[in-house]
Design a protein around this motif. Sequence first.
Motif, short mmCIF file in Angstrom:
data_model
loop_
_atom_site.label_atom_id
_atom_site.label_comp_id
_atom_site.label_asym_id
_atom_site.label_seq_id
_atom_site.Cartn_x
_atom_site.Cartn_y
_atom_site.Cartn_z
N GLN A 212 -74.82 14.66 -58.07
CA GLN A 212 -74.65 15.93 -57.31
C GLN A 212 -75.88 16.70 -57.13
OE1 GLN A 212 -71.47 18.06 -58.79
NE2 GLN A 212 -70.30 16.40 -59.65
N LEU A 213 -76.04 17.68 -56.12
CA LEU A 213 -76.94 18.41 -55.66
C LEU A 213 -77.39 19.43 -56.83
CD1 LEU A 213 -76.50 19.13 -52.03
CD2 LEU A 213 -78.04 17.04 -52.95
N VAL A 214 -78.49 19.58 -56.97
CA VAL A 214 -79.18 20.72 -58.09
C VAL A 214 -78.34 22.07 -57.92
CG1 VAL A 214 -80.97 21.95 -59.03
CG2 VAL A 214 -81.18 19.58 -58.49
N GLY A 215 -78.12 22.43 -56.66
CA GLY A 215 -77.57 23.67 -56.40
C GLY A 215 -76.08 23.75 -56.78
N THR A 216 -75.55 22.67 -56.55
CA THR A 216 -74.10 22.36 -56.71
C THR A 216 -73.85 22.44 -58.16
OG1 THR A 216 -73.75 21.29 -54.86
CG2 THR A 216 -72.18 20.93 -56.69
N VAL A 217 -74.65 21.60 -58.86
CA VAL A 217 -74.64 21.45 -60.57
C VAL A 217 -74.81 23.02 -61.16
CG1 VAL A 217 -75.90 20.35 -62.59
CG2 VAL A 217 -75.29 18.97 -60.19
N ALA A 218 -75.88 23.53 -60.62
CA ALA A 218 -76.15 25.00 -61.55
C ALA A 218 -74.76 25.91 -61.33
CB ALA A 218 -77.32 25.44 -60.51
N ALA A 219 -74.09 25.97 -60.30
CA ALA A 219 -73.01 26.57 -59.97
C ALA A 219 -71.84 26.25 -60.78
CB ALA A 219 -72.71 26.74 -58.45
N ARG A 220 -71.66 24.87 -60.82
CA ARG A 220 -70.62 24.29 -61.61
C ARG A 220 -70.61 24.56 -62.85
NH1 ARG A 220 -68.42 18.39 -60.21
NH2 ARG A 220 -66.86 19.23 -61.56
N VAL A 221 -71.75 24.57 -63.61
CA VAL A 221 -72.01 24.93 -64.93
C VAL A 221 -72.20 26.21 -65.44
CG1 VAL A 221 -72.64 22.46 -65.35
CG2 VAL A 221 -74.35 24.47 -65.22
N GLY A 222 -72.33 27.26 -64.44
CA GLY A 222 -72.13 28.68 -64.65
C GLY A 222 -73.49 29.33 -64.69
N PHE A 223 -74.70 28.87 -63.94
CA PHE A 223 -75.79 29.57 -63.83
C PHE A 223 -75.71 30.38 -62.65
CE2 PHE A 223 -77.32 26.25 -66.87
CZ PHE A 223 -78.32 27.28 -67.25
N THR A 224 -76.23 31.73 -62.36
CA THR A 224 -75.89 32.57 -61.35
C THR A 224 -76.89 32.21 -60.26
OG1 THR A 224 -77.30 34.20 -62.70
CG2 THR A 224 -75.05 34.29 -62.89
N SER A 225 -77.92 31.46 -60.57
CA SER A 225 -78.71 30.98 -59.62
C SER A 225 -79.43 29.73 -59.87
CB SER A 225 -79.81 32.07 -59.41
OG SER A 225 -80.85 31.89 -60.56
N THR A 226 -79.74 28.95 -58.62
CA THR A 226 -80.46 27.82 -58.97
C THR A 226 -81.70 27.89 -59.44
OG1 THR A 226 -79.00 26.91 -56.84
CG2 THR A 226 -81.33 25.64 -57.58
N ASN A 227 -82.40 28.91 -59.19
CA ASN A 227 -83.63 29.01 -59.87
C ASN A 227 -83.55 29.16 -61.39
OD1 ASN A 227 -86.49 29.21 -59.43
ND2 ASN A 227 -86.32 31.35 -59.91
N GLY A 228 -82.78 29.96 -61.55
CA GLY A 228 -82.58 30.36 -63.23
C GLY A 228 -82.23 29.02 -63.97
N TYR A 229 -81.13 28.10 -63.09
CA TYR A 229 -80.98 26.92 -63.75
C TYR A 229 -82.32 25.84 -63.81
CZ TYR A 229 -79.23 21.91 -64.03
OH TYR A 229 -79.19 20.70 -64.14
N ILE A 230 -82.99 25.94 -62.93
CA ILE A 230 -84.19 25.10 -62.90
C ILE A 230 -84.98 25.28 -64.10
CG2 ILE A 230 -86.36 24.34 -61.60
CD1 ILE A 230 -84.60 24.58 -59.11
#
Length: 249
Positions: A212-230
């Motif tokens: 799955q794409l990084v942005g999709t993963v970030a949203a699915r696990v609850g991070f409010t932004s992709t950058n915050g997840y990274i």
Amino acid sequence: MTHQATRTGQRAPGPAAADDLVAGDGHATHVHDFHQFLYAPLGRIVVTAAGRDHELSPAIALWVPAGVPHSAWFAPDSLVIAEDFAADRHRLPYSGPTVVNVGDAQRRLLFGRTRGPGTTTRDDASAFAALTGTPEGCLLLPQPTSEAALRVSAALDRHPDDPRTAAEWAEDLYTSSTSLRRAFRAETGLSFSEWRTRLRLNRSLELLAQGQLVGTVAARVGFTSTNGYILAFRKHFGSTPGAYTRRHR
């Protein structure tokens, strides 16, 4: 004792000290110097540890860390499987008695070991990893033991993207946010927010492995932004999610 599979009222193979604890309907209170994984593929078993009763089933097993006093009651004709792991060689991701889900892979492992003569798990790292449910590379995530914190951890495990704060969880569970935060800190060694971040990052590894794409993963696990997840991923794993995915492909 290496592994045991016994029906109620029958003695299991192992040292005399362990056998002496077997009664017709269970075990009296005792303590091990090793970690023990208890599973009941047939019947019903209730293990009492740390002041709580844990009812096991074909889908639910229990980790009892070394040094924790516990007792057990077996229903008639129950089948009980116990796997032991040396405490000086294996570090449990749990700070207290912890129930875990048993899937098909773990069930096959457990049944296979009962058919293997002389099989021991005390130093078996692969069996330990399989039964703790901690895939290689995951962050250690000790589980809380008090009722309110345990309910929160179970709910977040099902829905890691749940955005509720500790204060909102406390309100929903009719407890104080201070008590809930203290419980996470005392029982897991982590603050509530750090515990939740680790849970989300561990869950994200599974989704990245699925492609799955990084942005999709970030949203699915609850991070409010992709950058915050990274940023969180890099802090805990030492690389970006993209680099992790390329490395594990």
